[in-house]
Enzyme design. Structure first.
Site, PDB file in Angstrom:
ATOM      1  N   HIS A 137       0.829  -1.212   0.000  1.00  0.00           N
ATOM      2  CA  HIS A 137       0.000   0.000   0.000  1.00  0.00           C
ATOM      3  C   HIS A 137       0.860   1.256   0.000  1.00  0.00           C
ATOM      4  O   HIS A 137       1.961   1.271   0.538  1.00  0.00           O
ATOM      5  CB  HIS A 137      -1.031  -0.009   1.138  1.00  0.00           C
ATOM      6  CG  HIS A 137      -0.527   0.245   2.515  1.00  0.00           C
ATOM      7  ND1 HIS A 137      -0.676  -0.644   3.553  1.00  0.00           N
ATOM      8  CD2 HIS A 137       0.095   1.318   3.063  1.00  0.00           C
ATOM      9  CE1 HIS A 137      -0.166  -0.139   4.660  1.00  0.00           C
ATOM     10  NE2 HIS A 137       0.316   1.044   4.394  1.00  0.00           N
ATOM     11  N   GLU A 142      -5.001   0.568  -0.155  1.00  0.00           N
ATOM     12  CA  GLU A 142      -4.781  -0.862   0.037  1.00  0.00           C
ATOM     13  C   GLU A 142      -4.866  -1.615  -1.303  1.00  0.00           C
ATOM     14  O   GLU A 142      -5.404  -1.084  -2.285  1.00  0.00           O
ATOM     15  CB  GLU A 142      -5.852  -1.419   0.986  1.00  0.00           C
ATOM     16  CG  GLU A 142      -5.806  -0.845   2.397  1.00  0.00           C
ATOM     17  CD  GLU A 142      -4.724  -1.471   3.269  1.00  0.00           C
ATOM     18  OE1 GLU A 142      -3.712  -1.972   2.749  1.00  0.00           O
ATOM     19  OE2 GLU A 142      -4.897  -1.458   4.506  1.00  0.00           O
TER      20      GLU A 142
HETATM   21  C1  GLP Z   1       1.268   3.436   7.150  1.00  0.00           C
HETATM   22  C2  GLP Z   1       1.130   4.699   6.302  1.00  0.00           C
HETATM   23  C3  GLP Z   1       1.935   4.620   5.046  1.00  0.00           C
HETATM   24  C4  GLP Z   1       3.337   4.136   5.342  1.00  0.00           C
HETATM   25  C5  GLP Z   1       3.290   2.770   5.945  1.00  0.00           C
HETATM   26  C6  GLP Z   1       4.654   2.184   6.247  1.00  0.00           C
HETATM   27  O1  GLP Z   1       0.363   2.474   6.823  1.00  0.00           O
HETATM   28  N1  GLP Z   1      -0.215   4.982   5.968  1.00  0.00           N
HETATM   29  O2  GLP Z   1       1.960   5.902   4.424  1.00  0.00           O
HETATM   30  O3  GLP Z   1       4.077   4.094   4.140  1.00  0.00           O
HETATM   31  O4  GLP Z   1       2.572   2.862   7.158  1.00  0.00           O
HETATM   32  O5  GLP Z   1       5.121   2.649   7.466  1.00  0.00           O
HETATM   33  P1  GLP Z   1       6.553   2.369   8.067  1.00  0.00           P
HETATM   34  O6  GLP Z   1       7.445   3.409   7.457  1.00  0.00           O
HETATM   35  O7  GLP Z   1       6.379   2.587   9.544  1.00  0.00           O
HETATM   36  O8  GLP Z   1       6.944   0.997   7.713  1.00  0.00           O
END
Ligand code: GLP
Length: 248
Positions: A137, A142
């Site tokens: 995503h 999603e």
């Molecule tokens: C969330 C956000 C996304 C982000 C993802 C990954 O779901 N909505 O925009 O890319 O998390 O996050 P992380 O960087 O903590 O792995």
């Protein structure tokens, strides 16, 4: 399109330099911002570089990708709170310069429409930063989200709620819905930079590298963007096919 860096810190230093130059050449830059652990070292490096170079941030405008529905801005896990803590407050960026979708409005459909219009009224995004979920995503779009989508409400997948549960005391507290910028709006940004770090992102990056354009893999549409850069550290690149690493 894929660029491998030795560490997350190396990505952070490089990308914050890119942002710095962009804002120096256009102080009225419109930035599309992301949340998540991946972004933390990037914002920290950017704030350091901005401060040491005396960068003027007073004219930039920012739009965040997404927000949980049902979390007030002051909730410690709201994305508004994340941005204030990791970027806006330490960088001295005023609230009047920043926009996030509101997860607490009465009319959520109207909020989506207004958010889309606000991005357009600002002239669109000069650059959009993205992380990626382990299911591919981007924002909160999603798998299965139409590539033509604009800002909309999403039902979060179990995978995403499980992944994001690490930030909440109890995984059941993870909201079930969110409001997110759509894929069409992300694709309308003049430039897009997707960042993935850590071995837990290796599988999704290998999938992204090998897949065709497929709505079941939301990030795959980025391959059609004219100005896309995908920055990954060695851990996230560990499952890329060998020829990919040589080509990079
Ligand atoms: C969330 C956000 C996304 C982000 C993802 C990954 O779901 N909505 O925009 O890319 O998390 O996050 P992380 O960087 O903590 O792995």
């Amino acid at each position: 399109m894929f660029y491998i860096f030795p560490t997350p810190q190396a990505i952070a230093e490089h990308l914050s330099g890119v942002l710095l130059q962009k804002i120096q050449s256009n102080p009225k830059s419109v930035l599309g911002l992301a949340t998540g652990s991946t972004m933390e070292p990037i914002y920290a490096a950017f704030i350091n570089q901005a401060k040491s170079s005396g960068l003027n941030l007073s004219e930039i405008t920012t739009f965040n990708l997404d927000e949980y529905i049902g979390l007030a801005p002051e909730h410690p896990q709201s994305y508004y709170h994340f941005m204030q803590t990791h970027f806006f407050r330490p960088a001295g960026i005023c609230t009047s310069q920043v926009s996030l979708p509101s997860g607490m409005c009465n009319n959520i459909e109207e909020e989506c429409l207004l958010y889309s219009q606000k991005i357009q009224n600002a002239g669109g995004l000069d650059i959009q930063l993205l992380g990626i979920g382990t299911n591919g995503h981007i924002g909160f779009n999603e798998p299965g989200t139409p590539f033509s989508s604009v800002t909309h409400v999403v039902e979060l997948s179990e995978n995403t709620r499980r992944d994001n549960g690490r930030f909440f005391e109890d995984k059941n507290q993870v909201p079930t819905k969110a409001i997110t910028m759509g894929i069409k709006e992300i694709m309308s940004a003049k430039e897009v930079v997707l960042v993935a770090t850590g071995s837990h992102k290796a599988e999704v990056m290998a999938h992204l590298y090998t897949t065709g354009i497929d709505e079941q893999m939301p990030a795959s549409i980025l391959k059609e963007h004219r100005q896309i850069k995908i920055f990954i550290d060695e851990a996230a690149a560990s499952l890329l096919p060998m020829e990919a690493k040589l080509a990079i």
